[in-house]
Design an enzyme around this catalytic site. Structure first.
Site, PDB file in Angstrom:
ATOM      1  N   PRO A 194     -10.451   6.430  -5.403  1.00 21.70           N
ATOM      2  CG  PRO A 194     -10.993   8.544  -4.539  1.00 21.70           C
ATOM      3  CD  PRO A 194      -9.970   7.826  -5.378  1.00 21.70           C
ATOM      4  CB  THR A 200      -5.928  -7.979 -11.439  1.00 22.17           C
ATOM      5  OG1 THR A 200      -5.944  -8.131 -10.029  1.00 22.17           O
ATOM      6  CG2 THR A 200      -7.211  -8.543 -12.020  1.00 22.17           C
ATOM      7  NE  ARG A 226     -27.846 -31.754   3.673  1.00 26.85           N
ATOM      8  CZ  ARG A 226     -27.248 -32.889   3.336  1.00 26.85           C
ATOM      9  NH1 ARG A 226     -27.506 -33.443   2.167  1.00 26.85           N
ATOM     10  NH2 ARG A 226     -26.387 -33.463   4.156  1.00 26.85           N
ATOM     11  CD  GLU A 282      -7.807   0.099  -7.254  1.00 24.43           C
ATOM     12  OE1 GLU A 282      -7.282  -0.956  -6.824  1.00 24.43           O
ATOM     13  OE2 GLU A 282      -7.134   1.083  -7.658  1.00 24.43           O
ATOM     14  CD  GLU A 312      -5.822  -4.395   8.419  1.00 22.23           C
ATOM     15  OE1 GLU A 312      -6.519  -5.270   8.957  1.00 22.23           O
ATOM     16  OE2 GLU A 312      -5.530  -4.427   7.199  1.00 22.23           O
ATOM     17  CB  SER A 365      -0.922   0.010   1.226  1.00 19.16           C
ATOM     18  OG  SER A 365      -1.830  -1.077   1.180  1.00 19.16           O
ATOM     19  N   GLY A 367      -5.789  -1.398  -1.393  1.00 19.02           N
ATOM     20  CA  GLY A 367      -5.413  -0.813  -0.105  1.00 19.02           C
ATOM     21  C   GLY A 367      -6.009  -1.646   1.005  1.00 19.02           C
TER      22      GLY A 367
END
Length: 382
Positions: free
Chosen positions: A245, A161, A273, A247, A372, A135, A369
């Site tokens: 922002p 990616t 189920r 992203e 944290e 980061s 990012g």
């Protein structure tokens, strides 16, 4: 059926796009079995998505895009989530890479690259993270020095990616290694036949098994100076901060879509189920857990809708996007875990989509990012 509400930004046109895209992505579900084995999609799938108008939906028509706005990108993200397909990096290609070129590129760069991104001929990636730098983008080591009309680029990137298929890569590098953040620039690499450019391993991951995530190496790679994004050097860090922002909003939308899909799959499964001669749904614990998950979804979706509206009005702040990303992805990890639990042992089997949704959720709290870092960013504005 999950308790749900209509988003104010979702007009008839955008809803039609989402519905069409849902049907399209459903046709990829069987192919995804092979893609997961191979660790990547086929390039043909990108061309197919381009032919359907599902790439660069928010890019202007004069650059080959569909002429939409971010609502159209959001609809495509939700449609992809509905099919539980994590391998398609179209959200990054269209919603992250293309906007860098549109907002910061020269007219020549936009005309050269965006139309081919819209068709899928060019697959986009952005290379920020390095083996020793996550980061903290100011600390990147990859650098470029001028040589005639070119830059000479050296360094390496990881966790990229679309890394195996991408042939248009925005590389964050230092054009002045003495200036910290002010020395960062963005260079755009056209990688087909590019000497000195190498792709490393297609990295094996806990989740996202059909998405190519790669190491990249640059060994005296010649990049024309005209491929600098922006008119002057040293603007890269500012460009990154301006685009992050969106992203983070994209990551949040993917979280909302995955939460909705997880709950829907679990409702369906628990109603079918049986345990102790009655449906798993009939147990109060099951209904209470899924009601709690539904509440989390409603909160996440409401936050995403508010952020999307703010973004359309150019009011999505750094701190808002950071908190949105952290909150929604934390909820995604929580809800997919709760849902997997209700599948019992079958939830741990990768043939069940819930297992893949659970595995895919974990990285959402890391990329774009770490959460944290998101909280650290937001706290600076308090």
């Amino acid at each position: 059926m999950i308790n749900h509400f209509e988003s104010s930004w979702m007009n008839e046109e955008v809803a039609m796009l989402e519905d069409t895209a849902k049907k399209f992505f459903q046709t990829w579900i069987d192919k995804d079995i092979e893609w997961r084995k191979n660790g990547m999609m086929d390039k043909e799938a990108w061309l197919e998505a381009g032919s359907m108008g599902f790439l660069c939906a928010s890019m202007p028509e004069e650059y080959g895009g569909a002429g939409g706005d971010f609502r159209h990108e959001a609809a495509l993200i939700y449609a992809q989530a509905d099919a539980a397909l994590s391998g398609f990096g179209g959200f990054l290609h269209s919603g992250i890479v293309a906007p860098y070129i549109l907002h910061h590129g020269s007219e020549q760069q936009k005309q050269r690259w965006l139309p081919k991104m819209a068709t899928g001929e060019l697959v986009g990636a952005i290379a920020m993270t390095e083996p020793g730098t996550g980061s903290d983008l100011q600390a990147i080591k990859t650098y470029a020095i001028k040589d005639g009309d070119d830059y000479i680029l050296n360094g390496s990137k990881t966790f990229i990616t679309n890394g195996q298929l991408a042939n248009l890569i925005i590389v964050a590098c230092k054009t002045d290694r003495e200036k910290g953040a002010q020395g960062v620039s963005l260079l755009v690499l056209e990688t087909d036949g590019l000497a000195g450019f190498e792709r490393g391993r297609n990295l094996e991951k806990i989740g996202l098994s059909s998405q190519d995530t790669s190491e990249l190496f640059f060994n005296n790679v010649r990049v024309p100076q005209k491929n600098l994004l922006g008119s002057v050097e040293g603007m890269g860090f500012i460009q990154l901060m301006q685009e992050l922002p969106q992203e983070r909003l994209i990551i949040a939308l993917a979280a909302a879509g995955a939460i909705k899909k997880s709950i829907e799959l679990t409702i369906e499964y628990t109603k079918e189920r049986h345990a102790f001669n009655k449906p798993v749904w009939s147990f109060q614990n099951t209904r209470f857990k899924l009601a709690e998950c539904n509440a989390d979804y409603l909160a996440v979706r409401a936050m995403c809708d508010a952020a999307l509206e703010a973004h359309l009005n150019k009011k999505l702040t750094v701190q808002h996007a950071a908190l949105l990303k952290a909150f929604t992805t934390d909820k995604q990890a929580k809800v997919t875990d709760e849902c997997l639990q209700l599948f019992g042992g079958y939830g741990y089997m990768l043939e069940y989509p819930i297992a893949r949704l659970y595995a895919d959720a974990r990285v959402q709290k890391i990329y774009g990012g770490t959460n944290e870092i998101m909280k650290e960013l937001a706290s600076r504005f308090m």
